[in-house]
Scaffold this active site. Sequence first.
Site, PDB file in Angstrom:
ATOM      1  N   LYS A  58      59.090  -6.445  -8.571  1.00  0.00           N
ATOM      2  CA  LYS A  58      58.978  -7.855  -8.174  1.00  0.00           C
ATOM      3  C   LYS A  58      60.285  -8.606  -8.441  1.00  0.00           C
ATOM      4  O   LYS A  58      60.732  -9.408  -7.611  1.00  0.00           O
ATOM      5  CB  LYS A  58      57.822  -8.510  -8.936  1.00  0.00           C
ATOM      6  CG  LYS A  58      56.444  -8.035  -8.491  1.00  0.00           C
ATOM      7  CD  LYS A  58      55.360  -8.666  -9.357  1.00  0.00           C
ATOM      8  CE  LYS A  58      53.972  -8.199  -8.960  1.00  0.00           C
ATOM      9  NZ  LYS A  58      52.908  -8.808  -9.805  1.00  0.00           N
TER      10      LYS A  58
ATOM     11  N   ALA B 209      56.537 -10.674 -13.658  1.00  0.00           N
ATOM     12  CA  ALA B 209      55.547 -10.071 -14.551  1.00  0.00           C
ATOM     13  C   ALA B 209      54.463  -9.380 -13.740  1.00  0.00           C
ATOM     14  O   ALA B 209      54.203  -9.748 -12.586  1.00  0.00           O
ATOM     15  CB  ALA B 209      54.926 -11.128 -15.458  1.00  0.00           C
ATOM     16  N   ASP B 210      53.830  -8.396 -14.360  1.00  0.00           N
ATOM     17  CA  ASP B 210      52.666  -7.768 -13.753  1.00  0.00           C
ATOM     18  C   ASP B 210      51.687  -7.405 -14.857  1.00  0.00           C
ATOM     19  O   ASP B 210      52.093  -6.894 -15.909  1.00  0.00           O
ATOM     20  CB  ASP B 210      53.039  -6.509 -12.970  1.00  0.00           C
ATOM     21  CG  ASP B 210      51.853  -6.007 -12.162  1.00  0.00           C
ATOM     22  OD1 ASP B 210      51.591  -6.574 -11.081  1.00  0.00           O
ATOM     23  OD2 ASP B 210      51.164  -5.073 -12.624  1.00  0.00           O
ATOM     24  N   THR B 211      50.414  -7.684 -14.622  1.00  0.00           N
ATOM     25  CA  THR B 211      49.385  -7.431 -15.619  1.00  0.00           C
ATOM     26  C   THR B 211      48.402  -6.383 -15.110  1.00  0.00           C
ATOM     27  O   THR B 211      47.931  -6.470 -13.971  1.00  0.00           O
ATOM     28  CB  THR B 211      48.637  -8.737 -15.969  1.00  0.00           C
ATOM     29  OG1 THR B 211      49.586  -9.686 -16.474  1.00  0.00           O
ATOM     30  CG2 THR B 211      47.563  -8.498 -17.013  1.00  0.00           C
TER      31      THR B 211
ATOM     32  N   GLY C 197      53.842  -6.058 -18.028  1.00  0.00           N
ATOM     33  CA  GLY C 197      55.268  -5.781 -17.973  1.00  0.00           C
ATOM     34  C   GLY C 197      55.968  -7.074 -17.590  1.00  0.00           C
ATOM     35  O   GLY C 197      55.519  -7.775 -16.683  1.00  0.00           O
TER      36      GLY C 197
END
Length: 208
Positions: A56, A78-80, A115
């Site tokens: 991203k 960010a990625d969850t 992340g």
Amino acid sequence: MSIPQKLVLASGSPRRIELLQQAGIEPDRVLPADVDETPLRAEHPRSLAKRLSKDKAEKALTSLKSEEDYASAFILAADTVVAVGRRILPKAETIDDAVNCLGLLSGRSHRVYSGICLITPGGKLRQRLVETRVRFKRLPREEIDAYIASGEWRGKAGGYAVQGLAGSFVVKLVGSYTNVVGLPLYESVALLSGEGFKAHRNWHVARP
């Protein structure tokens, strides 16, 4: 004369915007980065969260290359990921998705991985991975049905929003609460500050 710092948030998530605002940080631009979030074969949930946050951030960087005003911006992505063991739960888009997720989470522990990736004005790439353990109470079917009727689950990793009605499902949480909401604040602000971003510059105008 110093160049004003700019921050681009490579996410359209209202929760991530609100969390940054909670820390006194207002993104100069919100630039959702649409990437393929399909896990690779046998990919661990923590690896997926790190990879997608990096993807991203890099996609946002590519999108901004032709824009002189943002040539020296900080880019935060960010990625969850919600997982039970190595099983990665989807972002619930249908009622069946949400029912399946909540049935799996009922009465057991799961982990939430986020992340975060920062690309600095100098082109450095910095990453962090944050893990939180969450345990849900046992969810009777009528409670699952009531939660489904709320619509709160839609688009949420694991089919729930801890900052909303689903907060009442949580028996125990070990680690960062803001990580479960969608952006671990301590780690995000520390990452920005460590690379020279003045994260506290607006605190003097913060309202209670």
